[in-house]
Structure formats: C-alpha cells, structure tokens
Design an enzyme around this catalytic site. Sequence first.
Site, short mmCIF file in Angstrom:
data_model
loop_
_atom_site.label_atom_id
_atom_site.label_comp_id
_atom_site.label_asym_id
_atom_site.label_seq_id
_atom_site.Cartn_x
_atom_site.Cartn_y
_atom_site.Cartn_z
N ARG A 58 0.83 -1.21 0.00
CA ARG A 58 0.00 0.00 0.00
C ARG A 58 0.86 1.26 0.00
O ARG A 58 0.58 2.23 -0.69
CB ARG A 58 -0.95 -0.02 1.20
CG ARG A 58 -1.98 1.08 1.17
CD ARG A 58 -3.03 0.93 2.25
NE ARG A 58 -2.49 1.07 3.59
CZ ARG A 58 -3.19 0.87 4.71
NH1 ARG A 58 -4.46 0.50 4.64
NH2 ARG A 58 -2.65 1.02 5.90
N LYS B 267 -2.68 6.97 0.80
CA LYS B 267 -2.51 7.21 2.24
C LYS B 267 -1.43 8.29 2.38
O LYS B 267 -0.26 8.01 2.65
CB LYS B 267 -2.13 5.90 2.95
CG LYS B 267 -2.40 5.95 4.44
CD LYS B 267 -2.41 4.56 5.04
CE LYS B 267 -2.31 4.58 6.54
NZ LYS B 267 -3.30 5.40 7.22
N GLU C 52 -16.19 5.97 5.70
CA GLU C 52 -15.36 5.39 6.76
C GLU C 52 -15.30 6.38 7.91
O GLU C 52 -15.94 7.43 7.88
CB GLU C 52 -13.95 5.09 6.23
CG GLU C 52 -13.20 6.31 5.73
CD GLU C 52 -11.79 6.03 5.24
OE1 GLU C 52 -11.28 4.92 5.45
OE2 GLU C 52 -11.21 6.94 4.65
N1 PMP Z 1 -9.21 4.74 7.09
C1 PMP Z 1 -8.30 5.71 7.25
C2 PMP Z 1 -8.62 7.08 6.79
C3 PMP Z 1 -7.08 5.44 7.88
O1 PMP Z 1 -6.19 6.41 8.06
C4 PMP Z 1 -6.82 4.12 8.33
C5 PMP Z 1 -5.50 3.79 8.97
N2 PMP Z 1 -5.31 4.44 10.18
C6 PMP Z 1 -7.80 3.14 8.16
C7 PMP Z 1 -8.98 3.49 7.51
C8 PMP Z 1 -7.60 1.75 8.65
O2 PMP Z 1 -6.64 1.09 7.85
P1 PMP Z 1 -5.67 -0.01 8.45
O3 PMP Z 1 -6.51 -1.14 8.92
O4 PMP Z 1 -4.78 -0.38 7.32
O5 PMP Z 1 -4.93 0.61 9.57
#
Ligand code: PMP
Length: 305
Positions: free
Chosen positions: A67, A166, A199
């Site tokens: 990622r 990200k 989200e």
């Molecule tokens: N959504 C956002 C906006 C994030 O920044 C993150 C990570 N902190 C997640 C979802 C969750 O992703 P992950 O399970 O890879 O930490």
Amino acid sequence: MTETAQKKVSTLPGGGSLRIYMNGALVPKEQAVVSVFDHGLLYGDGVFEGIRAYNGRVFRLKEHLDRLYRSARAIVLDIGMTPAEMAGAVLETLRANGLRDAYIRLVVTRGVGDLGLDPKKCPQPTVFIIADKIALYPKECYTQGLEVNTVSTRRNSSQALNPNIKSLNYLNNILAKIEAGLSGAREAIMLSLEGYVAECTGDNLFYLKGNRLVTPPPSAGALEGITRGAVLDLAPALGLMTEEKLFTPFELYTADEVFLTGTAAEVIPVVKIDARSIGDGKPGAQTRRLITAFHTLTQRDGVEI
Ligand code: PMP
C-alpha cells in the site's frame, strides 16, 4: 538496511532513548528531526503507513508495504529504497528498540526543497520509522463500545484526492474528528459527497445484519484498510457472508451490530450512532467473536522480528 544503520544498531546501549530510523541510520529520538523546508511539513507532500507488531511478528508487513508503494507511485514519489530494504529497515528499528509488540509509523516525505510546491525542488525523499507503543482508545471503549456521530465534513472525493492514497494530507479527517469531538462523540462517520457511508477518520467501518457482514467499497471513499482485509478474511470461518456495497446511515441505524477496524484501534464495537442505540446498545456477539479471531490471528501471523 544501509551499513551505517547496521553499525548503529550493534552499538546501541541497553535502555535509553527510543531509536528512530532516519534516512538510513538509527538515531536517538532527540536527533530524529526534519527540516522546516521538508515538503512533508510544508505541504503534506508524502505518504505513510501505520503497522503493528504483535508477539515478535510484524502483522501483514507485505500488505502495508504494497500500500505504501502504491500510494507513493500515485503521487510520483520515488522512495529510493526497494520494498525489501524497507522491510529490513522496519525490522531493524524494532530490534534496535527491543520491541516485540509495537505500533510502527513509517513516513516517506517528498524531502527537503525550496519554498514552492514543485516536487522537483526536492531531490531526495525523507524516510523515517518510529516504533513505539500506541493506545488509541481506552480499554472501556472495547468492553462497552464507542459512541460515534456522522459529521457534515464529507470524505475527500476521489476526483479531487483519492482516499486510497494514504498521504500526509489528513486535514479532511482532522476536520471530521474535530466535528465529532464538538458533538460529544469520540469518532466521526464520514459520508461521501453522494451521501454514502465512507469510513471513520482513521478506521474502516462494518455493519452486521443477520449473518451478513457489510462494509463500504473503496469507491465510497473507504481506504483499503489492512485490518478491514483481515476481518473480511476471517469472516467466512465464523459463518458470516461478506459484502462490499454502498449504503447510507439508515443501514447503520437499523443494523444488528456495527464496529470499526484499524491498525491502531484493531476491532472496536460501536454501540451508539447519532444518539441512536445500535442493536441492544451493547457490543454485539458477532463483533466479540471477530475480536477474538483477530487477536488470535495477530498472535500467530506475521514476519518474524
Ligand atoms: N481509514 C483511514 C482514513 C485510515 O487512516 C486508516 C488507517 N489508520 C484506516 C482506515 C484503517 O486502515 P488499516 O486497517 O490499514 O490501519
């Protein structure tokens, strides 16, 4: 891992200050500083990952690095290290700090340049890795569940800034987090411009209705979370059918259970949304089974430190 970094690791004293990986070397945290001309700071120009180590293993390291490199490619940022070298740097940072359970923050910025947006002004990226402890929510949030609110700040449109990059630009999420706080909730549910649930500010979101486990697709503005992926992988063995689909807050209000997932938060039950109790207002049975399954997975899966 560069030779300099290797040398520094082997000469580390027993306790002392946290060691930070900084552009190829492990340095005490007091020396781990970035320039005020770093475009990561000036413009949020860069990418990052949050990764966890459990029980001496780094959980889903490959997925996190995939990622990271995808995000970097999307913003035309040459990290200047191979994914294998980056994996080595993550492991060295953990070893240098004697950490077997940790949160790892891996950041790659555009690097130091002149004032002015142009990334061409930055010949070399800045890479740093912090390995430390994290506790995002207090323990009682896991046993009693979280209260979250939908907010008016919409998730970035993929036509402006794709939420699957990200990047170091988190102001969209921070604004939503501020709104949640002002409304008395710990976390915000962000909707897409079209009004679909996307989200939370740093976590993905799921709901359960019967044995159907539903989460928004990336097209709604959801990050392809690594924890989200792990939960989707675990669900079938627990007799749950998984589905990615667009939905509105109505489905959350009428769901049996709701929970959030993220590297720092892990799996956390949601018991109230917009002042409405979800299900019976307590962490749900399926959510609790998923939490147990996730914990078991993190204890045995991963790249050995
Ligand atoms: N959504 C956002 C906006 C994030 O920044 C993150 C990570 N902190 C997640 C979802 C969750 O992703 P992950 O399970 O890879 O930490």
